[in-house]
Design a protein around this motif. Structure first.
Motif, PDB file in Angstrom:
ATOM      1  N   TYR A  17       2.630  23.851 -17.394  1.00  0.00           N
ATOM      2  CA  TYR A  17       2.373  22.412 -17.473  1.00  0.00           C
ATOM      3  C   TYR A  17       3.383  21.749 -16.545  1.00  0.00           C
ATOM      4  N   THR A  18       2.933  20.770 -15.769  1.00  0.00           N
ATOM      5  CA  THR A  18       3.817  20.212 -14.752  1.00  0.00           C
ATOM      6  C   THR A  18       3.630  18.717 -14.578  1.00  0.00           C
ATOM      7  N   SER A  19       4.611  18.099 -13.938  1.00  0.00           N
ATOM      8  CA  SER A  19       4.531  16.693 -13.548  1.00  0.00           C
ATOM      9  C   SER A  19       4.553  16.621 -12.034  1.00  0.00           C
ATOM     10  N   LEU A  20       3.916  15.625 -11.489  1.00  0.00           N
ATOM     11  CA  LEU A  20       3.908  15.417 -10.049  1.00  0.00           C
ATOM     12  C   LEU A  20       4.795  14.218  -9.749  1.00  0.00           C
ATOM     13  N   VAL A  21       5.874  14.441  -8.999  1.00  0.00           N
ATOM     14  CA  VAL A  21       6.876  13.405  -8.729  1.00  0.00           C
ATOM     15  C   VAL A  21       6.864  13.079  -7.240  1.00  0.00           C
ATOM     16  N   ASP A  22       6.877  11.815  -6.904  1.00  0.00           N
ATOM     17  CA  ASP A  22       6.994  11.390  -5.510  1.00  0.00           C
ATOM     18  C   ASP A  22       8.469  11.169  -5.211  1.00  0.00           C
ATOM     19  N   TRP A  23       9.148  12.227  -4.775  1.00  0.00           N
ATOM     20  CA  TRP A  23      10.591  12.178  -4.529  1.00  0.00           C
ATOM     21  C   TRP A  23      10.946  11.266  -3.361  1.00  0.00           C
ATOM     22  N   SER A  24       9.981  10.937  -2.506  1.00  0.00           N
ATOM     23  CA  SER A  24      10.291  10.047  -1.380  1.00  0.00           C
ATOM     24  C   SER A  24      10.651   8.640  -1.862  1.00  0.00           C
ATOM     25  N   LYS A  25      10.307   8.319  -3.094  1.00  0.00           N
ATOM     26  CA  LYS A  25      10.625   7.000  -3.643  1.00  0.00           C
ATOM     27  C   LYS A  25      11.954   6.977  -4.374  1.00  0.00           C
ATOM     28  N   VAL A  26      12.632   8.106  -4.431  1.00  0.00           N
ATOM     29  CA  VAL A  26      13.926   8.186  -5.088  1.00  0.00           C
ATOM     30  C   VAL A  26      15.005   8.044  -4.023  1.00  0.00           C
ATOM     31  N   GLU A  27      15.797   6.989  -4.151  1.00  0.00           N
ATOM     32  CA  GLU A  27      16.826   6.706  -3.164  1.00  0.00           C
ATOM     33  C   GLU A  27      17.816   7.858  -3.059  1.00  0.00           C
ATOM     34  N   LYS A  69       4.100  13.288   2.431  1.00  0.00           N
ATOM     35  CA  LYS A  69       3.082  13.793   1.517  1.00  0.00           C
ATOM     36  C   LYS A  69       2.131  12.652   1.189  1.00  0.00           C
ATOM     37  N   TYR A  70       0.857  12.815   1.526  1.00  0.00           N
ATOM     38  CA  TYR A  70      -0.153  11.797   1.254  1.00  0.00           C
ATOM     39  C   TYR A  70      -0.919  12.099  -0.034  1.00  0.00           C
ATOM     40  N   LYS A  71      -1.219  13.375  -0.240  1.00  0.00           N
ATOM     41  CA  LYS A  71      -2.019  13.776  -1.401  1.00  0.00           C
ATOM     42  C   LYS A  71      -1.570  15.165  -1.821  1.00  0.00           C
ATOM     43  N   HIS A  72      -1.452  15.382  -3.137  1.00  0.00           N
ATOM     44  CA  HIS A  72      -1.048  16.690  -3.658  1.00  0.00           C
ATOM     45  C   HIS A  72      -1.762  16.919  -4.976  1.00  0.00           C
ATOM     46  N   ARG A 111      -4.067  14.227  -6.141  1.00  0.00           N
ATOM     47  CA  ARG A 111      -3.510  12.897  -6.434  1.00  0.00           C
ATOM     48  C   ARG A 111      -2.974  12.244  -5.164  1.00  0.00           C
ATOM     49  N   MET A 112      -3.380  11.003  -4.944  1.00  0.00           N
ATOM     50  CA  MET A 112      -2.870  10.232  -3.814  1.00  0.00           C
ATOM     51  C   MET A 112      -1.463   9.741  -4.148  1.00  0.00           C
ATOM     52  N   PHE A 113      -0.575   9.774  -3.172  1.00  0.00           N
ATOM     53  CA  PHE A 113       0.792   9.335  -3.397  1.00  0.00           C
ATOM     54  C   PHE A 113       0.962   7.835  -3.177  1.00  0.00           C
ATOM     55  N   GLU A 114       0.100   7.247  -2.399  1.00  0.00           N
ATOM     56  CA  GLU A 114       0.165   5.803  -2.198  1.00  0.00           C
ATOM     57  C   GLU A 114      -1.220   5.230  -2.416  1.00  0.00           C
ATOM     58  N   GLU A 115      -1.243   4.115  -3.110  1.00  0.00           N
ATOM     59  CA  GLU A 115      -2.518   3.428  -3.299  1.00  0.00           C
ATOM     60  C   GLU A 115      -2.933   2.806  -1.975  1.00  0.00           C
ATOM     61  N   LYS A 116      -4.231   2.752  -1.746  1.00  0.00           N
ATOM     62  CA  LYS A 116      -4.731   2.171  -0.510  1.00  0.00           C
ATOM     63  C   LYS A 116      -4.365   0.696  -0.471  1.00  0.00           C
ATOM     64  N   GLN A 117      -3.731   0.301   0.624  1.00  0.00           N
ATOM     65  CA  GLN A 117      -3.318  -1.088   0.760  1.00  0.00           C
ATOM     66  C   GLN A 117      -4.318  -1.831   1.630  1.00  0.00           C
ATOM     67  N   THR A 118      -4.546  -3.096   1.302  1.00  0.00           N
ATOM     68  CA  THR A 118      -5.475  -3.887   2.096  1.00  0.00           C
ATOM     69  C   THR A 118      -4.811  -4.280   3.404  1.00  0.00           C
ATOM     70  N   ASP A 119      -5.590  -4.348   4.438  1.00  0.00           N
ATOM     71  CA  ASP A 119      -5.097  -4.704   5.762  1.00  0.00           C
ATOM     72  C   ASP A 119      -4.969  -6.222   5.836  1.00  0.00           C
ATOM     73  N   SER A 120      -3.749  -6.707   5.974  1.00  0.00           N
ATOM     74  CA  SER A 120      -3.515  -8.147   5.976  1.00  0.00           C
ATOM     75  C   SER A 120      -3.384  -8.725   7.386  1.00  0.00           C
ATOM     76  N   ARG A 121      -3.703  -7.905   8.386  1.00  0.00           N
ATOM     77  CA  ARG A 121      -3.611  -8.398   9.766  1.00  0.00           C
ATOM     78  C   ARG A 121      -4.771  -9.348  10.073  1.00  0.00           C
ATOM     79  N   ILE A 122      -4.540 -10.280  10.942  1.00  0.00           N
ATOM     80  CA  ILE A 122      -5.580 -11.235  11.350  1.00  0.00           C
ATOM     81  C   ILE A 122      -6.475 -10.541  12.361  1.00  0.00           C
TER      82      ILE A 122
END
Length: 166
Positions: A52-62, A145-148, A151-162
């Motif tokens: 049994y395991t957890s998936l951790v996004d270590w890139s977000k740990v300072e 790491k994008y997906k493991h 599971r996606m590591f970042e939620e899709k962000q909306t494009d705010s460019r004009i």
């Protein structure tokens, strides 16, 4: 090991989220809790359900500097045991998190984790490459790491460019 449809269903539930208890799975499947627990125990004992395991996004740990490398390893198979003995030997190194037998140009895919690129490089040059059966290695350092495990590591962000059009 041959498993039935109910056991397969339990495995699929736990694979999606290992935090589900036998009581949770009982409610999801309509089976009684004791039967669910008995099936889980049976699957664990047979090593079908391994961990049994957890998936951790270590890139977000300072200040976390850990490094992951994927190493392609070309190996000379041994008579009677093929790649198994070498894969088992490589698996025993503490730096190694996974080993897979592969088709293609390389025989084994080895995932290694270390505190720095130098630590991984030392592992490859001092422990892995010196094994008699190892013919060659190619090391690929993981940059992002994008997906493991589905599971996606970042939620899709909306494009705010004009929008600019000609």
């Amino acid at each position: 090991m041959k498993i039935n449809n109910r056991e397969r269903e339990i495995l699929e539930i736990l694979e999606k989220d290992a935090r589900f208890t036998a009581a949770d799975i009982s409610k999801m499947t309509g089976l009684n809790e004791e039967n669910v627990q008995a099936m889980i125990d049976k699957l664990e004992e047979a090593r079908v359900l391994v961990h049994y395991t957890s998936l951790v996004d270590w890139s977000k740990v300072e200040d976390d500097q850990r490094v992951t490398a994927m190493i392609d390893v070309k190996v000379t198979p041994k008579r009677g045991v093929g790649f198994h003995e070498t894969a088992d030997r490589i698996s025993r190194f503490s730096e190694v998190s996974s080993v897979y037998l592969m088709s293609g140009a390389y025989d084994l895919s080895v995932t290694v984790e270390g505190k720095s690129m130098n630590e991984v490089a030392r592992f490859v040059s001092e422990k892995l490459s010196v094994l008699e059966e190892v013919i060659s290695t190619t090391t690929h350092f993981q940059l992002k790491k994008y997906k493991h495990d589905g599971r996606m590591f970042e939620e899709k962000q909306t494009d705010s460019r004009i929008v600019v059009s000609p």
